[in-house]
Motif scaffolding. Structure first.
Motif, PDB file in Angstrom:
ATOM      1  N   VAL A  69     101.948  29.293  71.572  1.00  0.00           N
ATOM      2  CA  VAL A  69     102.059  28.010  70.862  1.00  0.00           C
ATOM      3  C   VAL A  69     103.527  27.770  70.519  1.00  0.00           C
ATOM      4  CG1 VAL A  69      99.714  28.113  69.915  1.00  0.00           C
ATOM      5  CG2 VAL A  69     101.621  29.142  68.645  1.00  0.00           C
ATOM      6  N   VAL A  90      97.566  32.908  77.527  1.00  0.00           N
ATOM      7  CA  VAL A  90      97.174  34.066  76.695  1.00  0.00           C
ATOM      8  C   VAL A  90      98.021  35.244  77.114  1.00  0.00           C
ATOM      9  CG1 VAL A  90      95.335  35.654  76.022  1.00  0.00           C
ATOM     10  CG2 VAL A  90      94.829  33.218  76.388  1.00  0.00           C
ATOM     11  N   ASN A  93      90.510  39.622  68.531  1.00  0.00           N
ATOM     12  CA  ASN A  93      91.225  39.472  69.799  1.00  0.00           C
ATOM     13  C   ASN A  93      91.740  40.794  70.353  1.00  0.00           C
ATOM     14  OD1 ASN A  93      93.046  39.751  67.691  1.00  0.00           O
ATOM     15  ND2 ASN A  93      94.669  38.641  68.754  1.00  0.00           N
ATOM     16  N   VAL A 137     103.956  29.009  65.297  1.00  0.00           N
ATOM     17  CA  VAL A 137     102.985  30.076  65.018  1.00  0.00           C
ATOM     18  C   VAL A 137     102.435  29.890  63.618  1.00  0.00           C
ATOM     19  CG1 VAL A 137     102.655  32.549  64.780  1.00  0.00           C
ATOM     20  CG2 VAL A 137     104.177  31.658  66.541  1.00  0.00           C
ATOM     21  N   GLU A 138     101.129  29.737  63.506  1.00  0.00           N
ATOM     22  CA  GLU A 138     100.462  29.641  62.209  1.00  0.00           C
ATOM     23  C   GLU A 138      99.776  30.954  61.826  1.00  0.00           C
ATOM     24  OE1 GLU A 138      97.802  26.390  62.422  1.00  0.00           O
ATOM     25  OE2 GLU A 138      99.383  24.862  62.628  1.00  0.00           O
ATOM     26  N   ASP A 139      99.329  31.698  62.819  1.00  0.00           N
ATOM     27  CA  ASP A 139      98.675  33.003  62.575  1.00  0.00           C
ATOM     28  C   ASP A 139      99.279  33.993  63.542  1.00  0.00           C
ATOM     29  OD1 ASP A 139      97.087  35.182  62.085  1.00  0.00           O
ATOM     30  OD2 ASP A 139      95.173  34.114  62.226  1.00  0.00           O
ATOM     31  N   SER A 140     100.094  34.885  63.012  1.00  0.00           N
ATOM     32  CA  SER A 140     100.798  35.833  63.880  1.00  0.00           C
ATOM     33  C   SER A 140      99.860  36.824  64.564  1.00  0.00           C
ATOM     34  CB  SER A 140     101.847  36.604  63.067  1.00  0.00           C
ATOM     35  OG  SER A 140     101.218  37.325  62.021  1.00  0.00           O
ATOM     36  N   LEU A 152      96.841  36.005  65.876  1.00  0.00           N
ATOM     37  CA  LEU A 152      96.162  35.357  66.996  1.00  0.00           C
ATOM     38  C   LEU A 152      97.106  34.541  67.878  1.00  0.00           C
ATOM     39  CD1 LEU A 152      92.987  34.067  65.089  1.00  0.00           C
ATOM     40  CD2 LEU A 152      93.242  36.200  66.375  1.00  0.00           C
ATOM     41  N   GLN A 153      98.303  34.270  67.404  1.00  0.00           N
ATOM     42  CA  GLN A 153      99.220  33.379  68.139  1.00  0.00           C
ATOM     43  C   GLN A 153     100.586  34.048  68.352  1.00  0.00           C
ATOM     44  OE1 GLN A 153      99.321  29.889  65.685  1.00  0.00           O
ATOM     45  NE2 GLN A 153      97.291  29.159  66.362  1.00  0.00           N
ATOM     46  N   LYS A 170      96.915  37.062  72.478  1.00  0.00           N
ATOM     47  CA  LYS A 170      97.510  36.033  71.613  1.00  0.00           C
ATOM     48  C   LYS A 170      97.784  34.779  72.441  1.00  0.00           C
ATOM     49  CE  LYS A 170      99.708  39.280  68.398  1.00  0.00           C
ATOM     50  NZ  LYS A 170     100.963  39.633  67.694  1.00  0.00           N
ATOM     51  N   GLU A 171      97.549  33.640  71.813  1.00  0.00           N
ATOM     52  CA  GLU A 171      97.755  32.354  72.478  1.00  0.00           C
ATOM     53  C   GLU A 171      99.213  31.891  72.278  1.00  0.00           C
ATOM     54  OE1 GLU A 171      95.899  27.810  72.450  1.00  0.00           O
ATOM     55  OE2 GLU A 171      95.218  29.329  70.990  1.00  0.00           O
ATOM     56  N   SER A 220     104.746  32.770  69.698  1.00  0.00           N
ATOM     57  CA  SER A 220     105.623  31.629  70.009  1.00  0.00           C
ATOM     58  C   SER A 220     105.990  31.636  71.496  1.00  0.00           C
ATOM     59  CB  SER A 220     106.889  31.684  69.148  1.00  0.00           C
ATOM     60  OG  SER A 220     107.636  32.843  69.471  1.00  0.00           O
TER      61      SER A 220
END
Length: 452
Positions: free
Chosen positions: A65, A92, A44, A68-71, A73-74, A62-63, A76
């Motif tokens: 969400v 994004v 990314n 956050v499960e994967d810092s 790619l994601q 970063k998406e 908060s």
């Protein structure tokens, strides 16, 4: 700093002949590699580089969400709204990445990526450059010997002259400049591998193209070449312009052009002949300097029968058969050479449909002329010339001389000849005319004249 980066890229572009765009791409890939080493992922990550100013920026998409499960790619929702209150779940966010945060290992890997890219591009440029010079002649400097092989420096790359491609008897000294023919260029992980030769027949062809302007511009064509490296070469040339002599153009004034090529080949002899579409004439020219009586060529079987004079047989065959062997390679025909005596004994003249030379050589003489008396009597041309000379004289002159001639054409002795038989040519040579003695010249008369 960005200005220094652009100057460094321009310098590399001039020295290594690598474009600036390729170097910028290498920097981009190095930053992606550093991000991957630092964060573990780089799927990314985006890098933006301005080619004019040298400014660059690294972003991570970063998406948004709730949890956050994967810092990597994601991000908060709360953190995203701290950047911009308009963000919602599913959006994004472009998060900037500071290159200063990279560790030492990530920085070293990025540096290696840039250097590797530069080496690959340099190797690729060298391969493309030398691949275009394949089947051409280049000048190199002898470096050193690797066993029986010789290393030749061609500038930024080295070539290998193997033992099989060396002329027997040639000895190369370090720092000596020689011309070699580029046989093959291969791309390897360590750079282009170049094989060169000194024995290839096209080496002579390329040397003529470089030395002779008519060959270079296409006015004179080299149709065929047969070479035994270090000894002798035969080339067949043809002119597309009737006003240009192909052999003379290749030889040059006083042999200047061909001599320069001979000196480059270290004394190798070069025979230049004229190409002919007629196979018989071509074979006759190819056997030069030997003279040929006749040639009968079979185009289907690619074979030829050649008859030469007895004294020309060894010259036509050459030392250890070299002349005949090179002529066969040059023409593409299997050549069988016979002497005149051998051809007559084996009946080869009759097989070829050619009359025996002993029977037909005097066909132009009169029928009543005795061939066996050629060595004893004057030639027919001399007898005929006397009669023709009398016909061209006036009648008065002929009639005045008739009293000195017999009916059979022989001269008679005149009265003066009978009176002075001793005045022969031999006696006149032996007895020079008498010189008066001193008393015949009165000395007193001369003394009186001197006084006066």
């Amino acid at each position: 700093m960005n200005k220094e980066l652009i100057e460094a890229l321009e310098l590399l572009e001039k020295e290594k002949n690598i474009s600036k765009a390729t170097l910028l791409e290498a920097i981009e890939n190095s930053l992606l590699t550093a991000c991957k080493n630092h964060f573990g992922k780089a799927d990314n990550v985006r890098v933006n580089i301005n080619p004019q100013t040298g400014d660059f920026a690294v972003f991570a998409d970063k998406e948004v969400v709730e949890t956050v499960e994967d810092s990597v790619l994601q991000i908060s929702l709360t953190e995203a709204r701290m950047k911009n209150p308009k963000y919602e779940i599913g959006d994004v966010v472009h998060v900037p990445i500071e290159s200063k945060s990279f560790g030492r290992i990530a920085t070293q890997n990025a540096k290696n990526v840039i250097l590797q890219k530069i080496r690959e591009e340099e190797r690729s440029m060298q391969f493309n450059e030398w691949y275009q010079k394949e089947k051409d002649v280049v000048t190199g400097i002898v470096q050193r010997n690797f066993g029986r092989n010789v290393s030749i420096n061609l500038g930024r790359v080295d070539a290998m002259l193997s033992e099989a491609e060396q002329v027997r008897g040639e000895i190369f000294k370090p720092t000596e400049r020689i011309k070699v023919f580029v046989l093959e260029v291969k791309d390897t992980p360590k750079g282009p591998r170049i094989s060169v030769s000194r024995t290839h027949p096209d080496l002579v062809k390329r040397l003529f193209e470089a030395e002779v302007a008519e060959v270079r511009d296409g006015t004179v064509e080299i149709k065929a070449i047969a070479r035994e490296a270090g000894s002798r070469t035969k080339i067949a040339v043809w002119s597309n312009d009737p006003n240009v002599d192909p052999v003379g153009a290749c030889v040059g004034m006083n042999g200047a052009r061909v001599n320069s090529i001979v000196s480059e080949l270290r004394g190798e002899k070069i025979d230049i002949i004229t190409w002919d579409e007629n196979a018989a004439f071509l074979i006759e020219n190819a056997l030069s300097p030997a003279k040929v009586i006749c040639v009968v060529a079979d185009e289907e079987a690619r074979e030829a029968q050649v008859i030469v004079p007895d004294y020309q047989l060894s010259l036509a065959i050459g030392k250890e058969g070299q002349n005949a062997r090179l002529a066969a390679r040059l023409t593409g025909y299997k050549i069988d050479i016979k002497s005149e005596t051998q051809a007559r004994e084996t009946g080869l003249f009759e097989q070829m449909g050619i009359d025996d030379q002993e029977e037909g050589v005097y066909d132009d003489f009169p029928a009543d002329f005795d061939i066996t008396s050629l060595d004893e009597e004057p030639s027919a041309k001399e007898e005929y010339s006397e009669e023709s000379a009398d016909e061209n004289l006036p009648e008065e002159a002929v009639s005045g001389e008739e009293e000195h001639l017999k009916e059979d054409g022989e001269f008679q002795e005149t009265e003066e000849d009978e009176k002075h038989p001793e005045d022969s040519e031999d006696q006149m040579r032996q007895e020079p005319p008498a010189i008066p003695e001193e008393e015949d010249y009165p000395v007193e008369d001369y003394e009186e004249q001197d006084k006066e």
